[in-house]
Structures are given as C-alpha cells and as structure tokens.
Write an enzyme that holds these catalytic residues in place. Structure first.
Site: not given
Ligand code: SAM
Ligand code: SF4
Ligand code: DTB
Length: 337
Positions: A100, A264, A60, A192, A132, A63, A56
């Site tokens: 989901c 959740r 974030c 959600c 979802c 992530c 990606c």
């Molecule tokens: N890429 C899309 C986005 O960011 O909207 C969808 C997938 S993203 C992985 C969905 C959510 O997963 C993020 O907004 C975050 O809240 C959660 N998430 C991702 N990595 C995480 C982590 N290491 N610990 C807890 N929650 C996490």
């Molecule tokens: Fe990309 Fe992870 Fe951020 Fe979703 S949460 S936009 S997968 S970096």
C-alpha cells in the site's frame, strides 16, 4: 450456524445495540460470523510505504503529516519508482501479499507526479503483489488510469461519523469522501475504507461510521480500523487513550456488519497488549499492517507478528485471495450461456 444475510440497511441504532452487547456475547457473535464467511486460519499481511511524506495542506486533526501542525515530520519529495519497487520486493520476500502506497496529498492532480505514481502501480503489480494506493480525493478518469496500470484497491477512509466529521476536518467534506469512493467503486477497483477510533467520538459516532460503511453496497472489500496514534503537535495530542477493549468492540462490530470484508488492524496496534491483539483476532480481524513503520509512526516488529500468528495458528494469505470484486469478462458470459 447458518450464515446470516449480508445486509446494507443498517440503522445507527442497530449498530449501537451491537456495541452495547455484553463483551463476550459480542465476541461470540463476531467469531461465529467470521467462521461462517471467512477462512478463520488466514490473515492478510499488507505493507505500507509513505511515497510522499508530510507537507500536506489539509487540517485532519489526527494527522502528523499536516503542514499546519508542528509535528516534527519533514516534508519529503515523491519517491523514485526504483526505490518503491525495491521496498515492494522486500515486503513480498518478508511475506506480504499487499503493498500500500500513501501520499500526503489532498487530491490527485494530473502531471508528472501522478504519472510517476501510475508507473509505481504498474511495476509493483508486475511483482505479483496486490497494489493499493491512498492519494486523497480523485475523479473517474484518474482511478481509471490507476486501474489500467494494475491497481487492486484504493484506500480512502470516512474516518468517523458524518456528525463528528466536522470536529476533525474542515478542509473537505464527508460528501467529498463519498464521491471519491463512488468513483473507485464505479471503476471496478476494490474499495478500502475504514476509520479511526479514540478521537473523542461517542459510541454513537462509532456506530454511525460502521453503519455508513455497512450501507455501502457492496461493502468495502477492506475495512481498516485505526486506533488513534496520538502524534506530537496535532490537535488530538493528549486525548484520553482509548481502552483497548473498546477498540476490540469496534473490530467485532465491523466484522458482524461486513461479514465478507477484510477487517484490518491498522494504526495503533503497537499500543495494544499482546492479549488485546489476540482478542482482536478473536473478534474477526483478518488483516494487519505488516512492517516496522506505518506512514510516519511505528508498528509492531515483523518477528513479533510472525511469532504471534504462529502461536494462534494463523497463516499469511496469498495475493489476490482478498479481492472479491468479481472480474467478469465478456466471453465468461458466453461460456456459461
Ligand atoms: N492523504 C490521503 C488521505 O487523507 O486520504 C492519504 C493518506 S492518510 C494518512 C490515510 C489515513 O490514515 C487517514 O484517512 C486516517 O484514517 C489514517 N491516519 C492518519 N493519521 C493517523 C493517526 N495519527 N492515527 C490513526 N490513523 C491515522
Ligand atoms: Fe493530509 Fe494527513 Fe489529512 Fe491525508 S490524513 S489529507 S495526509 S492531513
Ligand atoms: C489506514 O487506514 N491506515 C494507514 C493507511 N490507511 C494509509 C495509515 C495509518 C497512519 C498512521 C499514522 C502515521 O504513521 O503517520
């Protein structure tokens, strides 16, 4: 107890005061709210599939799927529709009522990949489970296409307070997120939306997140409360681990502020003791991610979850019980006129 009103005018101060209640007083209030608004014997089981892993472009800080960090997550191609349908069938057979699908995308773009996701939604919906997806940012026509294919809900998290957000993500803004949520709401698809705790935010940031969610009108139908899973190679690796009672407090406050929503237990449940998981149900959680993996990280085993639910007297919710967006057809008006 008379059911308290459902409000959309929360101040951060008020929500902060809830966080600061003595723990047992907070638990009592959350449990009372839960019993007044929800069937306290039911839990929604939602299974996740990572339909497009890794690589990606976004930054974030939590992530493991962000390409810019060395996390060991290998970027993969978008799954085939048949593979996804097999996974959804297996999830349904194991007792899940919601499926989901997550893609490691910044946003939805028109093209073959999105067309394929629309097909996935159509085919999973045909199995009789709620569908979802979480695909990053999207616009009005895109959510409309997903809705027409049978989408029940769209996941897009605010993640944290507006004030702390910039410490966590720089590649898109809080207002971008709110805009996507508005498109979802406008299309009549369930929202959600939740966040993550344990990223180094203050109690006030947690209160700010819950107040922002609580001031969306209507409230998001589901609110995932994630406890940071510290992934190797991400900037948030090495954060002091969040105390599980603080996690339970967040669940309790979400329940009080959003009494009709599904709250959740999302990422990080594996790091909670059995006792902390029980407290989280006591605090008003009524939905879990169910299945051995989340997107890239581990989740409690299915047998362990089923045994815990049984011990607590909780039973899995049927599909479609959790969708509270009213579906009003033209002739319904006529019938009641
Ligand atoms: N890429 C899309 C986005 O960011 O909207 C969808 C997938 S993203 C992985 C969905 C959510 O997963 C993020 O907004 C975050 O809240 C959660 N998430 C991702 N990595 C995480 C982590 N290491 N610990 C807890 N929650 C996490
Ligand atoms: Fe990309 Fe992870 Fe951020 Fe979703 S949460 S936009 S997968 S970096
Ligand atoms: C949400 O709030 N949590 C889920 C789901 N929505 C998509 C994702 C959690 C991801 C945890 C880290 C991982 O497994 O990669």
């Amino acid at each position: 107890m008379n059911a308290p009103a459902v409000r959309h005018d929360w101040t951060t101060e008020e929500v902060l005061a809830l966080f600061q209640l003595p723990f047992l007083a907070l638990l009592d209030r959350a449990r009372d709210t839960h019993r007044a608004f929800q069937d306290p014997t039911k839990v929604q089981l939602a299974t996740l599939a990572n339909i497009k892993p890794g690589g990606c472009t976004e930054d974030c800080a939590y992530c493991p799927q962000a390409a810019r960090y060395s996390t060991g997550v290998k970027p993969g191609k978008l799954m085939q529709v048949e593979e996804v349908v097999r996974a959804a069938k297996a999830a349904k057979e194991a007792g899940a009522s919601r499926f989901c699908m997550g893609a490691a995308w910044r946003e939805v773009r028109e093209g073959a990949a999105f067309d394929r996701v629309v097909d996935m939604v159509r085919e999973v919906n045909a199995l009789g489970v709620e569908v979802c997806v979480t695909l990053g940012m999207l616009d009005g026509p895109q959510i409309q296409r997903l809705k027409e294919a049978g989408l029940s809900a769209y996941n897009h998290n605010l993640d944290t307070s507006r004030e702390f957000y910039d410490d966590i993500i720089s590649t898109r803004t809080y207002d971008d997120r709110l805009k996507t949520l508005a498109h979802v709401r406008e299309a009549g698809v369930s929202v959600c939306c939740g966040g993550i705790v344990g990223m180094g935010e203050t109690l006030r940031d947690r209160a700010g997140l819950i107040a922002t969610l609580g001031n969306l009108n209507p409230h998001p139908e589901s609110v995932p409360i994630n406890k940071l899973v510290q992934a190797k190679g991400t900037p948030l690796e090495g954060q002091p681990e969040l105390d599980s009672v603080e996690y339970v407090r967040t669940v309790a406050v979400a329940r009080i502020v959003m009494p009709r929503s599904m709250v959740r237990l999302a990422a990080g449940r594996l790091s909670l003791s059995r006792e902390a998981r029980i407290l989280a149900f006591q605090a008003g959680a009524n939905s879990i991610f169910y299945g051995e993996t989340l997107l890239t990280t581990a989740n409690p085993a299915v047998d362990e979850d089923l045994a815990l639910l049984k011990e607590l007297g909780l039973t899995p919710m049927e599909a479609r019980c959790a969708i509270s967006v009213p579906v009003v057809h033209e002739h319904d008006h006529d019938a009641h006129a």
